[in-house]
Design a protein around this motif. Structure first.
Motif, mmCIF file in Angstrom:
data_model
loop_
_atom_site.group_PDB
_atom_site.id
_atom_site.type_symbol
_atom_site.label_atom_id
_atom_site.label_comp_id
_atom_site.label_asym_id
_atom_site.label_seq_id
_atom_site.Cartn_x
_atom_site.Cartn_y
_atom_site.Cartn_z
ATOM 1 N N ILE A 55 86.166 104.281 -23.798
ATOM 2 C CA ILE A 55 87.043 103.949 -24.929
ATOM 3 C C ILE A 55 86.226 103.387 -26.086
ATOM 4 N N HIS A 56 85.193 102.659 -25.747
ATOM 5 C CA HIS A 56 84.400 102.064 -26.826
ATOM 6 C C HIS A 56 83.633 103.161 -27.588
ATOM 7 N N GLY A 57 83.136 104.186 -26.882
ATOM 8 C CA GLY A 57 82.485 105.318 -27.554
ATOM 9 C C GLY A 57 83.482 106.133 -28.367
ATOM 10 N N PHE A 58 84.643 106.371 -27.790
ATOM 11 C CA PHE A 58 85.738 107.089 -28.478
ATOM 12 C C PHE A 58 86.050 106.393 -29.808
ATOM 13 N N THR A 59 86.144 105.077 -29.748
ATOM 14 C CA THR A 59 86.509 104.277 -30.923
ATOM 15 C C THR A 59 85.482 104.449 -32.041
ATOM 16 N N LYS A 60 84.205 104.372 -31.657
ATOM 17 C CA LYS A 60 83.159 104.436 -32.686
ATOM 18 C C LYS A 60 83.066 105.834 -33.296
ATOM 19 N N ALA A 61 83.316 106.860 -32.492
ATOM 20 C CA ALA A 61 83.261 108.231 -33.016
ATOM 21 C C ALA A 61 84.449 108.499 -33.940
ATOM 22 N N LEU A 62 85.659 108.133 -33.500
ATOM 23 C CA LEU A 62 86.849 108.412 -34.316
ATOM 24 C C LEU A 62 86.843 107.574 -35.596
ATOM 25 N N ALA A 63 86.283 106.373 -35.505
ATOM 26 C CA ALA A 63 86.211 105.511 -36.696
ATOM 27 C C ALA A 63 85.458 106.224 -37.816
#
Ligand code: CAA
Ligand code: NAP
Length: 240
Positions: free
Chosen positions: A154-162
């Motif tokens: 989720i933390h990787g998902f967050t940084k990519a979508l941001a």
């Protein structure tokens, strides 16, 4: 302008506290849940917040539910991906079902829910997505390879979508809660939980409203410069 917020897993635990905090700040809130109709009815009766039932692990169900909510309340300005489950077991006892259910509910849900709302947020020039991770996604935890893997991702998902939302007024952030006093934590055997709490510097479990406070901060209209970040709210259990 009244903002519309969708909170998955919003009928109990941390999600309930988030739904209440946003309602109290003037958002039109829709709470999602997975199966506990009785709890959802009690929640709506007590709070006035409507609850919708769908499975966040199922892509089509998410799209359908978002369509119905947006028709009733208006386009989603805020999405809080909070619904989650545990299926704790050590590797030699964990089944494939334990693995898959946790990945689908805790991680695929973030894609399933973000995908139908992200285009609209970008075209309207405003959006706030908050994904609920975990201290155990940051630090790992004995008996939780499934959960730690999903929460860490989720933390990787967050940084990519941001990065995809940044130029269009859409922020994407995560919160990594520590151990919070909800049904999920109450399932941990007492002898195990006592040892965990003994390692929390603040000396106690957290409360749902202490996570909700972080969500309200991140979704505010004037929080547009905060994106791709993870806010750790864990009583000092894990610092880095
Ligand atoms: N590190 C090293 N060894 C550990 C350990 C740890 N953290 N925890 C347990 N062990 C050891 C035990 O001491 C025991 O050793 P012996 O056999 O030598 O006595 C052995 O592992 C087996 O332990 P259990 O009896 O607990 O094993 P089990 O198979 O009955 O249960 C378990 C395993 C289900 C993982 C159980 O330990 C458990 O529930 N642990 C809690 C996991 C946890 O913290 N989950 C969090 C849920 S809430 C949540 O996830 C929210 C959030 O984001 C924070
Ligand atoms: P909880 O009390 O167990 O509540 C879970 C909520 O998620 C419920 O509303 C539940 O609906 C919903 N849900 C579960 N599976 C679903 C599905 N497939 N589809 C739709 N909704 C579903 O959990 P919590 O402790 O509040 O945790 C909330 C989030 O915070 C989770 O992502 C969790 O991993 C995370 N978190 C919790 C802690 C903690 O210590 N509690 C710490 C870090 C992170 P029903 O009521 O219908 O079952």
């Amino acid at each position: 302008m009244t903002r519309v917020a969708i909170v998955t897993g919003g009928t109990r635990g941390i999600g309930e506290a988030i739904a209440l905090a946003l309602r109290d700040k003037g958002y039109k809130v829709a709470a999602g849940y997975g199966g506990d109709d009785e709890r959802a009815q009690e929640f709506t009766a007590a709070t006035g917040i409507p609850a919708w039932k769908w499975n966040v692990g199922d892509h089509d169900s998410c799209r359908d539910a978002i369509g119905k909510i947006e028709k009733e309340l208006g386009p989603a300005d805020v999405l809080v991906n909070n619904a989650g489950i545990t299926r704790d077991a050590t590797m030699h006892k964990m089944t494939y079902t334990d693995w898959a259910e946790v990945i689908e509910t805790n991680l695929s849900s973030c894609f399933n829910m973000s995908s139908p709302v992200f285009g609209g947020m970008r075209s309207r020039g405003f959006g706030r997505i908050v994904n609920i991770g975990s201290v155990n996604g940051q630090a790992g935890q004995y008996g939780q390879v499934n959960y730690a893997a999903a929460k860490s991702a989720i933390h990787g998902f967050t940084k990519a979508l941001a990065q995809e939302g940044a130029g269009k007024g859409v922020t994407v952030n995560a919160i990594a809660p520590g151990y919070i006093d909800t049904d999920m934590v109450r399932k941990v055997p007492a002898h195990v939980l006592d040892k965990i709490v003994a390692r929390i510097p603040v000396g106690r479990l957290g409360q749902g409203h202490e996570i909700a406070r972080g969500v309200a901060f991140l979704v505010a209209d004037d929080a547009g410069f905060i994106t791709g970040s993870t806010l750790s709210i864990n009583g000092g259990q894990h610092m880095y």
